[in-house]
Design an enzyme around this catalytic site. Structure first.
Site, PDB file in Angstrom:
ATOM      1  N   HIS A 335       0.840  -1.204   0.000  1.00 36.51           N
ATOM      2  CA  HIS A 335       0.000   0.000   0.000  1.00 36.51           C
ATOM      3  C   HIS A 335       0.878   1.260   0.000  1.00 36.51           C
ATOM      4  O   HIS A 335       0.741   2.128  -0.859  1.00 36.51           O
ATOM      5  CB  HIS A 335      -0.916  -0.012   1.229  1.00 36.51           C
ATOM      6  CG  HIS A 335      -1.822   1.177   1.323  1.00 36.51           C
ATOM      7  ND1 HIS A 335      -3.155   1.112   1.005  1.00 36.51           N
ATOM      8  CD2 HIS A 335      -1.584   2.462   1.691  1.00 36.51           C
ATOM      9  CE1 HIS A 335      -3.700   2.314   1.169  1.00 36.51           C
ATOM     10  NE2 HIS A 335      -2.770   3.148   1.598  1.00 36.51           N
ATOM     11  N   GLU A 336       1.799   1.322   0.934  1.00 38.18           N
ATOM     12  CA  GLU A 336       2.615   2.539   1.059  1.00 38.18           C
ATOM     13  C   GLU A 336       3.506   2.738  -0.156  1.00 38.18           C
ATOM     14  O   GLU A 336       3.762   3.867  -0.570  1.00 38.18           O
ATOM     15  CB  GLU A 336       3.451   2.493   2.347  1.00 38.18           C
ATOM     16  CG  GLU A 336       2.645   2.398   3.636  1.00 38.18           C
ATOM     17  CD  GLU A 336       1.484   3.370   3.714  1.00 38.18           C
ATOM     18  OE1 GLU A 336       1.625   4.498   3.226  1.00 38.18           O
ATOM     19  OE2 GLU A 336       0.412   2.999   4.244  1.00 38.18           O
ATOM     20  N   HIS A 339       1.744   4.153  -3.111  1.00 37.09           N
ATOM     21  CA  HIS A 339       1.604   5.609  -2.954  1.00 37.09           C
ATOM     22  C   HIS A 339       2.778   6.376  -3.562  1.00 37.09           C
ATOM     23  O   HIS A 339       2.659   7.575  -3.804  1.00 37.09           O
ATOM     24  CB  HIS A 339       1.569   5.974  -1.470  1.00 37.09           C
ATOM     25  CG  HIS A 339       0.205   5.990  -0.872  1.00 37.09           C
ATOM     26  ND1 HIS A 339      -0.848   6.653  -1.451  1.00 37.09           N
ATOM     27  CD2 HIS A 339      -0.273   5.459   0.279  1.00 37.09           C
ATOM     28  CE1 HIS A 339      -1.925   6.520  -0.667  1.00 37.09           C
ATOM     29  NE2 HIS A 339      -1.601   5.792   0.382  1.00 37.09           N
ATOM     30  N   GLU A 358      -5.837   7.468  -2.157  1.00 40.35           N
ATOM     31  CA  GLU A 358      -6.099   6.315  -1.289  1.00 40.35           C
ATOM     32  C   GLU A 358      -6.910   5.199  -1.958  1.00 40.35           C
ATOM     33  O   GLU A 358      -6.664   4.027  -1.698  1.00 40.35           O
ATOM     34  CB  GLU A 358      -6.797   6.777  -0.008  1.00 40.35           C
ATOM     35  CG  GLU A 358      -5.948   7.715   0.855  1.00 40.35           C
ATOM     36  CD  GLU A 358      -4.645   7.092   1.318  1.00 40.35           C
ATOM     37  OE1 GLU A 358      -4.461   5.872   1.180  1.00 40.35           O
ATOM     38  OE2 GLU A 358      -3.782   7.846   1.808  1.00 40.35           O
TER      39      GLU A 358
HETATM   40 ZN   LIG Z   1      -2.769   5.156   1.968  1.00 43.68          ZN
END
Ligand SMILES: [Zn+2]
EC number: 3.4.11.-
Length: 846
Positions: A335-336, A339, A358
């Protein structure tokens, strides 16, 4: 570029007093765009080396290079003095060094610092603003904060780090604190020589200072959103590896736990490579650090090049952590790191478009799981995100994927689970609609067009939504915005009529049914639904038609033996089939369930249990879709069944007249699955099967199926006699077995020991208390912990009266946990009233 560092470090700062306070006429707290930042140079010197945490503080300077975009007499930036940040020594000069400062005012209401120059500013002019900073470092999770921890050989230690999203940076240094003001950053961090300092970029030089201090100067960052900036000063160890492109990846953690950082390191390295390929866009920096903060900060943050995590969610130890935590660590890193492209490289223009950061990332985090951990994307997104968010998004209090964020002070609203999970589910639906290749091609194009920029949903749609089947771009946008701009989602009712064939009708779904909707919707709660259909001869999941009005016919399914809507559960809607269709589907499940994709087998159960609970029909209708499950080996289907049927199992299991019936049915489903999977793990099998086995074993031992209890007993003996602890995932089952059979004080010893265990093991051991019939050992402190459990087993009026009397006697009727226990009891009774007889009949007949 590094030259400007030297120039500015030689500044002799002139002192200006703040010349007063003004009230804001900008009630939304948004900054004007007449002057924008181009770059920041920050010199920061944290002081946290004593044990006097009340005096942890920092000083430094910020130099901001700005450009005038519209003629103006003011420079407005953000400043929040709530944490005691003191600004001094203001200086405003043009690029020739000519002093331009008239005075400085503060608008506390708007959180503005207003710099008034001595003359009007012209378009295209550049200026430097310099301010001296003095602020505190706090025991917090946000802003500039510290974390304390114990190190075996060194005792009490501290580290400092930052967290700025969505509007906290202004309390640490004055800045343009909105996501659309992207800039470049250069940091100079002064630290004690035994510590290390970290930020987005690599260190370019270290200069010695007095008193054992040094100053680290870092390279310029890419153009990035301000909230993506982070720095930290730590005395940590690290593990390191390199991607095939030579990006240096590190995980930093305190020394005592650095050996638990390897999973995160491996996942981070491989995820960077994975996304580089998949997105056709390599990670932009030459290094990526992952920092394990020894504090329950409750978030991970994607700061470009320096991702921060709570230590407890980044580190993994197979001796202590359950398998789900291994997946959690992997997913969190994915997830990170996603980003770094969605959020850092392209950024939402304002917080109402946060789903671009997000929602897309929530979808992206599932993509590498298959290749890195062998876990299916659909399985993970359906279980972890989709099913859960559909429950909360059926409430009238839900929020849009693009919520209204009229002021700066509403910005935290943007970070609701709807933005993440529903946003991610809509991206999955879009991928299915565009098709795999087209979807990735368009994502890649969007990255190239919008790199280093901030975008709105509309701008992103321009690239992602092609014209299609005669639909213009605007029509396509309107269709997709029905998912983004209104709360909740539709229920699609499918009916079969002998004359007119199959038709669908959409309804605004609310759960519970009787909620009042007071919020108006720009789309009047009609959705444009991409209807996908599976038939025996077509398993593809392409959209066959858009349901844009309330009803439509489905000529596609004429003459088909059976059909199902919402292929692979990619659509964000529920389906309610009429009884003719339900019995056809149930027949197919019984005769050859493998014709139906596993996602749809899970979906049938999830929709049916949900609709039954919401009063559309009784629970036997949902149970009908479970009849093939003695053959079922997919975790998604089993987990959905366990979740959907737990109330049935608990309540029918507590009644004499039905307990054998429900038990026999569950044993009939679980026994063959247990026999097939076996008790012992096999090395070559995937994580999904391992997870399924743990769930099946829990129930197999509970129902005393096959050799399960003997196997668990063996593990219990090894635990008590040899100190051989079972795998973390097996602790509950084994402790439960011990609670049932242990005659000596073996179990008590484990219980005592369990109190000092890691959280997971401790909870598992405590939960196994409920396996013990004799609850007399429970003290008063545990009473309320088990009160709701007790209440959940209440099945007749007499028991409810007894619970009420018990609480009255204890003078506890005003205790909230006591009254909610009574509510649970009442809900159970009304559930049994509706469902007991139909379920009993169904169980007797099958
Ligand atoms: Zn996030």
């Amino acid at each position: 570029m590094t030259d400007s560092f030297i120039t500015f470090s030689l500044f002799i700062f002139l002192s200006f007093l703040l010349s007063g306070q003004v009230r804001s006429d900008r009630l939304d707290g948004r900054l004007p765009k007449s002057v924008v930042p181009l770059s920041y140079i920050l010199r920061i010197r944290p002081d946290f080396y004593s044990n006097d945490t009340n005096n942890f503080k920092y000083n430094g300077t910020v130099n901001i290079l700005m450009e005038c975009r519209f003629p103006t007499d003011q420079i407005v930036l953000n400043y929040d003095d709530e944490d005691g940040l003191i600004l001094s020594d203001f200086r405003l000069v043009d690029t020739d060094g000519v002093d331009l400062l008239h005075n400085v005012t503060i608008d506390n209401d708007a959180e503005f610092l207003i710099v008034n120059p001595s003359r009007s500013l012209a378009v295209g002019e550049n200026f430097w603003l310099t301010v001296r900073l003095n602020g505190g470092i706090f025991d917090d999770r946000f802003g500039f904060f510290y974390a304390g921890y114990e190190e075996k050989d060194l005792g009490q230690r501290y580290m400092v780090s930052t967290f700025f999203v969505p509007k906290i940076a202004r309390a640490v240094f004055p800045c343009f604190d909105e996501p659309s003001f992207k800039s470049r950053f250069k940091l100079i961090i002064e630290r004690k020589s035994e510590y290390s300092s970290l930020t987005s970029t690599r260190r370019v030089r270290t200069a010695p200072m007095t008193n054992d201090f040094v100053a680290d100067e870092f390279d310029w960052s890419p153009i990035m959103p301000l909230y993506s900036l982070c720095w930290a000063v730590v005395d940590f160890a690290y593990v390191e590896s390199f991607t095939t492109d030579g990006v240096r990846v590190r995980v930093y953690a305190r020394r005592d736990r650095i050996d638990e950082a390897n999973l995160a390191l491996q996942m981070a390295t491989r995820t960077l490579e994975y996304f580089g390929d998949k997105l056709d866009y390599n990670y932009t920096l030459s290094k990526l650090d992952n920092l394990a903060i020894p504090k329950e900060i409750g978030y991970a943050m994607e700061h470009w090049g320096l991702v921060t995590y709570a230590e407890s969610s980044l580190l993994y130890n197979s001796e202590k952590n359950i398998l789900r935590e291994k997946i959690r660590t992997a997913k969190l890193v994915m997830h990170e790191l996603a980003h770094q492209w969605f959020g850092n490289l392209i950024t939402c223009e304002w917080w109402n478009h946060t789903w671009i950061n997000e929602g897309i990332t929530e979808f992206m985090q599932f993509v590498p799981l298959k290749s890195l951990l062998g876990l299916d994307h659909s399985e993970m997104q359906i279980l972890d995100d989709l099913q859960r968010i559909q429950v909360s998004d059926a409430l009238n209090t839900s929020q849009e994927v693009i919520p209204d964020i009229p002021t700066v002070w509403d910005s935290s609203k943007a970070f609701s689970r709807i933005t993440y999970n529903k946003g991610g589910a809509i991206v999955r639906m879009l991928r299915s609609d565009l098709g795999e290749n087209e979807f990735w091609k368009r994502i890649q194009t969007a990255l190239k067009i919008f790199q280093y920029k901030s975008v709105t949903t509309d701008q992103l749609w321009d690239v992602l939504l092609p014209e299609e089947n005669g639909d213009t771009l605007n029509e396509r946008k309107r269709k997709w915005n029905t998912w983004m701009e209104q709360i909740n989602y539709p229920l699609i009712r499918v009916t079969l009529d002998a004359k007119s064939g199959a038709s669908v009708q959409q309804f605004h779904y609310l759960d519970p049914k009787d909620q009042i909707i007071s919020k108006p919707s720009p789309h009047n709660y009609i959705w444009s639904v991409p209807i996908t259909i599976i038939t025996a001869d077509d398993m593809s999941n392409t959209t066959v038609r858009w349901l844009v009005n309330e009803t439509a016919h489905l000529p596609e399914v004429n003459g088909k033996e059976w059909f199902l809507l919402n292929s692979q559960q990619v659509g964000f809607y529920r389906v309610d089939y009429d009884s003719t269709l339900r019995s056809k589907i149930s027949d197919i499940l019984k005769s050859d369930f493998s014709q139906i994709p596993y996602e749809n087998r899970a979906l049938l159960l999830d929709d049916a249990f949900t609709l039954a609970r919401n009063g559309y029909y009784t629970e036997d209708v949902a149970m009908e879709f479970s009849r093939h499950m003695s053959q079922e080996r997919e975790r998604t289907v089993w987990e959905t069944f366990f979740k959907g049927s737990q109330q049935i199992e608990r309540l029918l299991g507590s009644l004499n007249e039905t307990s054998n019936l429900i038990r026999n049915y569950l044993v009939h489903l679980i026994d063959p699955t247990y026999q097939d999977l076996g008790f012992d793990e096999r090395d070559e099998e995937g994580l999904s099967i391992k997870l399924l086995r743990f769930e099946i074993i829990k129930r197999a031992c509970n129902f005393n199926i096959g050799n399960c209890r003997n196997k668990a007993e063996e593990l219990f003996q090894r635990w008590t006699e040899l100190g051989d602890k079972p795998k973390p995932d097996m602790v509950y089952t084994v402790a439960c077995q011990g609670a049932l059979t242990s005659t000596d004080n073996g179990w008590d010893a484990i219980y005592e020991k369990g109190k000092s265990e890691e959280r997971n093991n401790r909870l598992a051991i405590l939960r196994s208390l409920s396996c013990k019939d004799d609850k007399s050992s429970l003290g008063r402190g545990a009473k309320y912990a088990i009160l709701s459990t007790m209440a959940s087993f209440i099945v007749d009026q007499q028991e409810l009266i007894e619970l009420r009397e018990f609480l009255e006697n204890e003078d506890e009727l005003n205790n909230p946990s006591a009254t909610s226990a009574i509510d649970i009891g009442e809900i159970n009774l009304s559930w049994l009233d509706k469902n007991k007889e139909p379920l009993k009949r169904w169980l007797e007949e099958i």
